[in-house]
Design an enzyme around this catalytic site. Structure first.
Site, PDB file in Angstrom:
ATOM      1  N   CYS A   1       0.811  -1.228   0.000  1.00 25.47           N
ATOM      2  CA  CYS A   1       0.000   0.000   0.000  1.00 25.47           C
ATOM      3  C   CYS A   1       0.843   1.276   0.000  1.00 25.47           C
ATOM      4  CB  CYS A   1      -0.954   0.004   1.184  1.00 25.47           C
ATOM      5  SG  CYS A   1      -2.029  -1.426   1.190  1.00 25.47           S
TER       6      CYS A   1
ATOM      7  N   HIS B   1      -3.156   7.060   2.609  1.00 25.37           N
ATOM      8  CA  HIS B   1      -3.612   5.768   2.092  1.00 25.37           C
ATOM      9  C   HIS B   1      -5.016   5.506   2.629  1.00 25.37           C
ATOM     10  CE1 HIS B   1      -3.992   1.674   1.066  1.00 25.37           C
ATOM     11  NE2 HIS B   1      -3.728   1.192   2.267  1.00 25.37           N
TER      12      HIS B   1
ATOM     13  N   ASN C   1     -10.138  -0.275   0.364  1.00 25.02           N
ATOM     14  CA  ASN C   1      -8.676  -0.175   0.330  1.00 25.02           C
ATOM     15  C   ASN C   1      -8.192  -0.765  -0.996  1.00 25.02           C
ATOM     16  OD1 ASN C   1      -5.916  -0.509   0.646  1.00 25.02           O
ATOM     17  ND2 ASN C   1      -6.043  -1.312   2.727  1.00 25.02           N
TER      18      ASN C   1
HETATM   19  N1  ACO Z   1     -18.100  -8.304  10.270  1.00 28.21           N
HETATM   20  C1  ACO Z   1     -18.534  -8.477  11.533  1.00 28.21           C
HETATM   21  N2  ACO Z   1     -17.721  -8.687  12.575  1.00 28.21           N
HETATM   22  C2  ACO Z   1     -16.406  -8.727  12.324  1.00 28.21           C
HETATM   23  C3  ACO Z   1     -15.876  -8.549  11.029  1.00 28.21           C
HETATM   24  C4  ACO Z   1     -16.788  -8.341   9.972  1.00 28.21           C
HETATM   25  N3  ACO Z   1     -16.384  -8.152   8.694  1.00 28.21           N
HETATM   26  N4  ACO Z   1     -14.531  -8.636  11.083  1.00 28.21           N
HETATM   27  C5  ACO Z   1     -14.216  -8.853  12.394  1.00 28.21           C
HETATM   28  N5  ACO Z   1     -15.350  -8.912  13.120  1.00 28.21           N
HETATM   29  C6  ACO Z   1     -15.479  -9.091  14.568  1.00 28.21           C
HETATM   30  C7  ACO Z   1     -14.279  -9.801  15.164  1.00 28.21           C
HETATM   31  O1  ACO Z   1     -14.422 -11.207  15.043  1.00 28.21           O
HETATM   32  C8  ACO Z   1     -14.355  -9.333  16.599  1.00 28.21           C
HETATM   33  O2  ACO Z   1     -15.333 -10.101  17.278  1.00 28.21           O
HETATM   34  P1  ACO Z   1     -15.093 -10.583  18.799  1.00 28.21           P
HETATM   35  O3  ACO Z   1     -14.983  -9.292  19.575  1.00 28.21           O
HETATM   36  O4  ACO Z   1     -16.315 -11.374  19.080  1.00 28.21           O
HETATM   37  O5  ACO Z   1     -13.810 -11.354  18.786  1.00 28.21           O
HETATM   38  C9  ACO Z   1     -14.876  -7.908  16.508  1.00 28.21           C
HETATM   39  O6  ACO Z   1     -15.493  -7.810  15.198  1.00 28.21           O
HETATM   40  C10 ACO Z   1     -13.810  -6.839  16.610  1.00 28.21           C
HETATM   41  O7  ACO Z   1     -12.724  -7.196  15.756  1.00 28.21           O
HETATM   42  P2  ACO Z   1     -11.401  -6.341  15.742  1.00 28.21           P
HETATM   43  O8  ACO Z   1     -10.393  -7.021  14.883  1.00 28.21           O
HETATM   44  O9  ACO Z   1     -11.036  -5.999  17.150  1.00 28.21           O
HETATM   45  O10 ACO Z   1     -11.925  -5.021  15.004  1.00 28.21           O
HETATM   46  P3  ACO Z   1     -11.168  -3.665  14.827  1.00 28.21           P
HETATM   47  O11 ACO Z   1     -11.959  -2.582  15.433  1.00 28.21           O
HETATM   48  O12 ACO Z   1      -9.712  -3.775  15.166  1.00 28.21           O
HETATM   49  O13 ACO Z   1     -11.260  -3.441  13.250  1.00 28.21           O
HETATM   50  C11 ACO Z   1      -9.948  -3.637  11.209  1.00 28.21           C
HETATM   51  C12 ACO Z   1     -10.649  -4.380  12.371  1.00 28.21           C
HETATM   52  C13 ACO Z   1     -11.001  -2.843  10.451  1.00 28.21           C
HETATM   53  C14 ACO Z   1      -9.287  -4.633  10.303  1.00 28.21           C
HETATM   54  C15 ACO Z   1      -8.912  -2.653  11.785  1.00 28.21           C
HETATM   55  O14 ACO Z   1      -8.074  -3.329  12.703  1.00 28.21           O
HETATM   56  C16 ACO Z   1      -8.041  -2.018  10.728  1.00 28.21           C
HETATM   57  O15 ACO Z   1      -8.487  -1.217   9.928  1.00 28.21           O
HETATM   58  N6  ACO Z   1      -6.740  -2.310  10.698  1.00 28.21           N
HETATM   59  C17 ACO Z   1      -5.814  -1.676   9.788  1.00 28.21           C
HETATM   60  C18 ACO Z   1      -5.910  -2.177   8.381  1.00 28.21           C
HETATM   61  C19 ACO Z   1      -4.991  -1.318   7.506  1.00 28.21           C
HETATM   62  O16 ACO Z   1      -4.782  -0.162   7.746  1.00 28.21           O
HETATM   63  N7  ACO Z   1      -4.404  -1.834   6.508  1.00 28.21           N
HETATM   64  C20 ACO Z   1      -3.490  -0.944   5.736  1.00 28.21           C
HETATM   65  C21 ACO Z   1      -2.530  -1.616   5.050  1.00 28.21           C
HETATM   66  S1  ACO Z   1      -3.285  -2.658   3.874  1.00 28.21           S
HETATM   67  C22 ACO Z   1      -2.020  -3.265   2.835  1.00 28.21           C
HETATM   68  O17 ACO Z   1      -0.875  -2.912   2.948  1.00 28.21           O
HETATM   69  C23 ACO Z   1      -2.405  -4.315   1.849  1.00 28.21           C
END
Ligand code: ACO
Length: 325
Positions: free
Chosen positions: A119, A252, A282
């Site tokens: 990214c 990004h 993304n």
């Molecule tokens: N739908 C419903 N529930 C979900 C989903 C979904 N799609 N995905 C995860 N959950 C659930 C999880 O299982 C978890 O449930 P639990 O509490 O019962 O265990 C709950 O939601 C919370 O999950 P978290 O992983 O804690 O959610 P978080 O608030 O951290 O959000 C996310 C996750 C969106 C992936 C976030 O961490 C994020 O954006 N991270 C950064 C990603 C990024 O910036 N990438 C950039 C680089 S990409 C590249 O280089 C290719």
């Protein structure tokens, strides 16, 4: 003597198939995977993404984006003397998508190569192109980010498959007597390979390992907010500027919460942040040039504005470019 490089045209392309969160949730439900529009919007800011049709590759998306960028710059493909494509989803193992794109543009001879920094790929590619233009190695470069991430998504993993989309963005970067690219700052730390990767590889006629995206979202999130602030500050310092000089921040487009966190740390109002993640998801290396082009075409970002581009992604890689449009 030419001392600078400057963006003279922007372009982008999204494949026609727009997939809303509700549509994706319905498709995933068919696989026994539960998600919802509400969860995706609240945690990421994403409302929809675009997916390519079968048989459409990164170079096809890149071609359309380049046509728009060349038109905006008032240049023809025949004037292009350098092509750099940032992609993690190339058409083939080799040759590069840049070489394939060159042929699709109907030209031959100029250097063409891919940059792989996930990214952060576009800020890496733009920095390399800027250096080549400033040394006189090129006068009219196409710098592209193009991705078909839908091909490497695990649609049985709801924590990643709802986040990504396909698309391409491009700029024409030309030699200039006045400053365009002001400074850049690039980094990588390979100790974080495992938190964001597609671990498969081709060997002996087979794919070994998993050819699908794996991400530890929370680890990526924490690192991203920290390094994006550091890269922005380092780039401003190199250019002799401060946060107050930034007209627009184009980070990004991964997650609205990361973008807002970065803006807050830089004491920038949210009205100065270009956001397209809601409609694009993304798109990895394509996200920054896609957002830049959409902001230029909306009339938000104008010639003369000072713009901070910021990338972060697998590797772990990160970086920023400060420019005058
Ligand atoms: N739908 C419903 N529930 C979900 C989903 C979904 N799609 N995905 C995860 N959950 C659930 C999880 O299982 C978890 O449930 P639990 O509490 O019962 O265990 C709950 O939601 C919370 O999950 P978290 O992983 O804690 O959610 P978080 O608030 O951290 O959000 C996310 C996750 C969106 C992936 C976030 O961490 C994020 O954006 N991270 C950064 C990603 C990024 O910036 N990438 C950039 C680089 S990409 C590249 O280089 C290719």
């Amino acid at each position: 003597m030419t001392l600078y490089s400057r963006i003279t045209g922007t372009g982008s392309y999204l494949p026609p198939r727009r997939v809303s969160n509700d549509e994706l949730a319905q498709e995933l439900a068919g696989r026994g995977i539960e998600t919802s529009n509400e969860w995706i919007v609240e945690r990421t800011g994403i409302h929809a993404r675009h997916f390519v049709a079968d048989g459409v590759n990164s170079s096809d998306l890149a071609l359309e984006a380049c046509r728009h960028a060349l038109e905006a710059a008032g240049r023809s493909a025949a004037e292009v003397d350098l092509i750099i494509v940032a992609t993690s989803t190339p058409d083939m193992v080799f040759p590069s998508s840049a070489a394939i794109l060159q042929h699709k543009l109907g030209i031959a001879g100029c250097p063409a190569f891919d940059v792989q920094a996930v990214c952060s790929g576009f800020v890496y590619a733009l920095t390399v192109a800027d250096a080549m233009v400033r040394t006189g190695a090129a006068k009219c470069a196409l710098v592209v980010g193009a991705e078909v991430f839908s091909r490497i998504l695990d649609f049985n993993d709801r924590t990643t498959c709802v986040l990504f989309g396909d698309g391409a963005g491009a700029v024409v970067l030309e030699a200039s007597d006045t400053p365009g690219i002001l400074a850049s700052d690039l980094h990588a730390d390979g100790s974080h390979v495992g938190i964001l990767c597609v671990p498969g590889h081709v060997s002996g006629g087979q794919v070994l390992g998993t050819p699908l995206l794996h991400m530890d979202g929370q680890a990526v999130f924490k690192l991203a907010v920290r390094v994006l602030e550091e890269a922005a500050r380092a780039t401003l310092a190199k250019a002799g500027k401060t946060e107050a000089d930034i007209d627009w921040l184009i980070p990004h487009q991964a997650n609205i919460r990361i973008m807002h966190g970065t803006a807050k740390k830089l004491k920038l109002g949210l009205d100065k942040v270009i956001v397209t993640v809601h409609e694009h998801g993304n798109t990895s290396a394509a996200s920054i040039p896609l957002a830049l082009d959409s902001a230029v075409r909306d009339g938000k970002v104008r010639t003369g504005d000072t713009v901070m581009l910021e990338g972060v992604g697998g590797g772990f890689t990160w970086g920023a470019v400060l420019l005058n449009l």
